[in-house]
Design a protein around this motif. Structure first.
Motif, PDB file in Angstrom:
ATOM      1  N   ILE A 147      -2.011  23.598  42.658  1.00  0.00           N
ATOM      2  CA  ILE A 147      -1.135  23.167  40.930  1.00  0.00           C
ATOM      3  C   ILE A 147      -1.942  21.691  40.578  1.00  0.00           C
ATOM      4  CG2 ILE A 147       0.043  23.589  40.194  1.00  0.00           C
ATOM      5  CD1 ILE A 147       1.320  26.142  40.950  1.00  0.00           C
ATOM      6  N   ILE A 148      -2.618  21.665  39.677  1.00  0.00           N
ATOM      7  CA  ILE A 148      -2.575  20.879  38.854  1.00  0.00           C
ATOM      8  C   ILE A 148      -2.117  20.734  37.695  1.00  0.00           C
ATOM      9  CG2 ILE A 148      -4.240  19.563  40.152  1.00  0.00           C
ATOM     10  CD1 ILE A 148      -5.838  20.795  38.227  1.00  0.00           C
ATOM     11  N   ASN A 149      -1.236  19.770  37.296  1.00  0.00           N
ATOM     12  CA  ASN A 149      -0.657  19.498  35.257  1.00  0.00           C
ATOM     13  C   ASN A 149      -2.200  18.739  34.902  1.00  0.00           C
ATOM     14  OD1 ASN A 149       0.016  17.053  35.636  1.00  0.00           O
ATOM     15  ND2 ASN A 149       1.251  16.595  36.934  1.00  0.00           N
ATOM     16  N   SER A 150      -1.316  18.726  33.555  1.00  0.00           N
ATOM     17  CA  SER A 150      -2.141  18.792  32.620  1.00  0.00           C
ATOM     18  C   SER A 150      -2.861  17.111  32.235  1.00  0.00           C
ATOM     19  CB  SER A 150      -2.365  19.274  30.839  1.00  0.00           C
ATOM     20  OG  SER A 150      -0.997  18.760  30.487  1.00  0.00           O
ATOM     21  N   GLN A 151      -2.068  16.187  32.866  1.00  0.00           N
ATOM     22  CA  GLN A 151      -1.904  14.976  33.219  1.00  0.00           C
ATOM     23  C   GLN A 151      -3.245  14.907  34.305  1.00  0.00           C
ATOM     24  OE1 GLN A 151       0.813  12.740  33.452  1.00  0.00           O
ATOM     25  NE2 GLN A 151       2.524  14.052  32.785  1.00  0.00           N
TER      26      GLN A 151
END
Ligand code: C5P
Length: 323
Positions: A147-151
């Protein structure tokens, strides 16, 4: 009792945080960056079963699938993976994932020697830029989903398009839209502009499963946390950790979560892979972390000893919960 001992028992409140964290939290409540206006109620103690059934009903996994504007006009129906995320196990010719591990990035996992145990699960979920290389003994080396955040997609320091961390795994990205989930507004001004890098990555690597979570999913998870908390929680999306736990409950028959609720190794070290100390990483400032963790503690079916020694929570997958 310390904050961690209270988390083990499921008795938390803002008042037990340091004045600094309480101030940070209040500032986020006042800023209300995402225009949250919660209309629902705040239920007093539901039973674990009721809570699980509410989660199963309300946390229906949803990704951006190109069926809504502005994404339909942009041709996203053909851009997104053909296999829906909720059927990911089919990619491995399975009928479901039996056992899954969610490995948080908390510093407390250092010296845990949990690597072998973690790798024995059918699927392993990790977060953002958390590496396995050099930390295998404590965190394992298998990664199924990240899971990756948009940063991660937009900050050049993460080298998203070239780093091996993001290859040969299923990617699930998220970015918060306004609370009313206006997709046009979201597309025009995301927190960090993940849409360009997403499209580019899909075109270059069409065979890699890569999804963007639907912002309505994030805010449904948030509503659930507020609905089960007496206090006013931070009006910001849940942490990647909480998102990942609920996502795995939708995909797996049983989920083990490591070092989300801290073990006795609890430390102010933010991440196991960085020399940065801040207890906000564990207890929350931007994210409603303390309340998320309290909710997860309430549905833990594993023994307290697992929590203390391994930082391990055991959760039933939604497919095994009869409501
Ligand atoms: O910091 P990052 O969001 O990449 O970490 C992944 C997740 O691990 C967080 O969203 C949070 O849920 C969990 N975490 C934690 N305690 C820490 C660090 C991370 O619970 N000290």
């Amino acid at each position: 009792a310390s904050v961690v001992q209270r988390l083990w028992r499921g008795h938390v409140s803002t008042g037990m945080l340091s004045p600094r964290l309480q101030r940070a939290m209040k500032n986020y409540v006042n800023a209300n960056k995402h225009n949250v206006s919660y209309q629902g109620h705040r239920r007093a103690a539901q039973s674990a079963k009721e809570l699980l059934c509410q989660m199963k009903a309300q946390a229906k996994l949803r990704t951006v699938d190109g069926s809504e504007q502005p994404f339909s006009s942009l041709g996203w129906a053909r851009l997104v993976p053909a296999l829906p995320l909720r059927h990911l196990y089919k990619q491995q010719e399975k009928r479901s994932f039996k056992t899954c591990a969610v490995v948080t990035s908390a510093g407390a996992i250092l010296h845990s020697r949990l690597g072998r145990e973690i790798d024995a699960h059918d699927a392993v979920l990790r977060f953002n830029a958390a590496p396995t290389t050099g930390y295998e003994r404590d965190v394992g080396k298998k990664t199924t989903i990240r899971i990756i955040n948009s940063q991660i997609l937009t900050d050049p320091r993460h080298h998203f398009s070239t780093s091996s961390i993001y290859k040969n795994v299923t990617l699930v990205a998220w970015d918060p839209a306004p609370y009313n989930v206006n997709l046009h507004k979201w597309y025009a001004s995301p927190d960090y502009n993940l849409f360009g890098p997403y499209v580019e990555h899909r075109k270059l690597h069409p065979d890699q499963a890569f999804y963007i979570l639907h912002p309505s999913y994030l805010w449904q998870l948030w509503d659930m946390i507020q609905a089960n908390t007496q206090e006013t929680i931070q009006p910001n999306p849940p942490s990647s950790g909480f998102i990942g736990i609920l996502l795995m409950m939708a995909l797996c028959e049983q989920v083990h979560v490591y070092e989300y609720i801290p073990s006795m190794r609890q430390t102010a070290l933010c991440h196991y892979h960085e020399r940065y100390h801040d207890d906000a990483c564990t207890l929350g400032a931007y994210h409603p972390l303390l309340f998320e963790k309290n909710l997860i503690q309430r549905i833990n079916v594993g023994p307290l000893g697992d929590l203390k020694s391994k930082g391990r929570v055991t959760l039933p997958g939604f497919s095994t919960v009869q409501c």
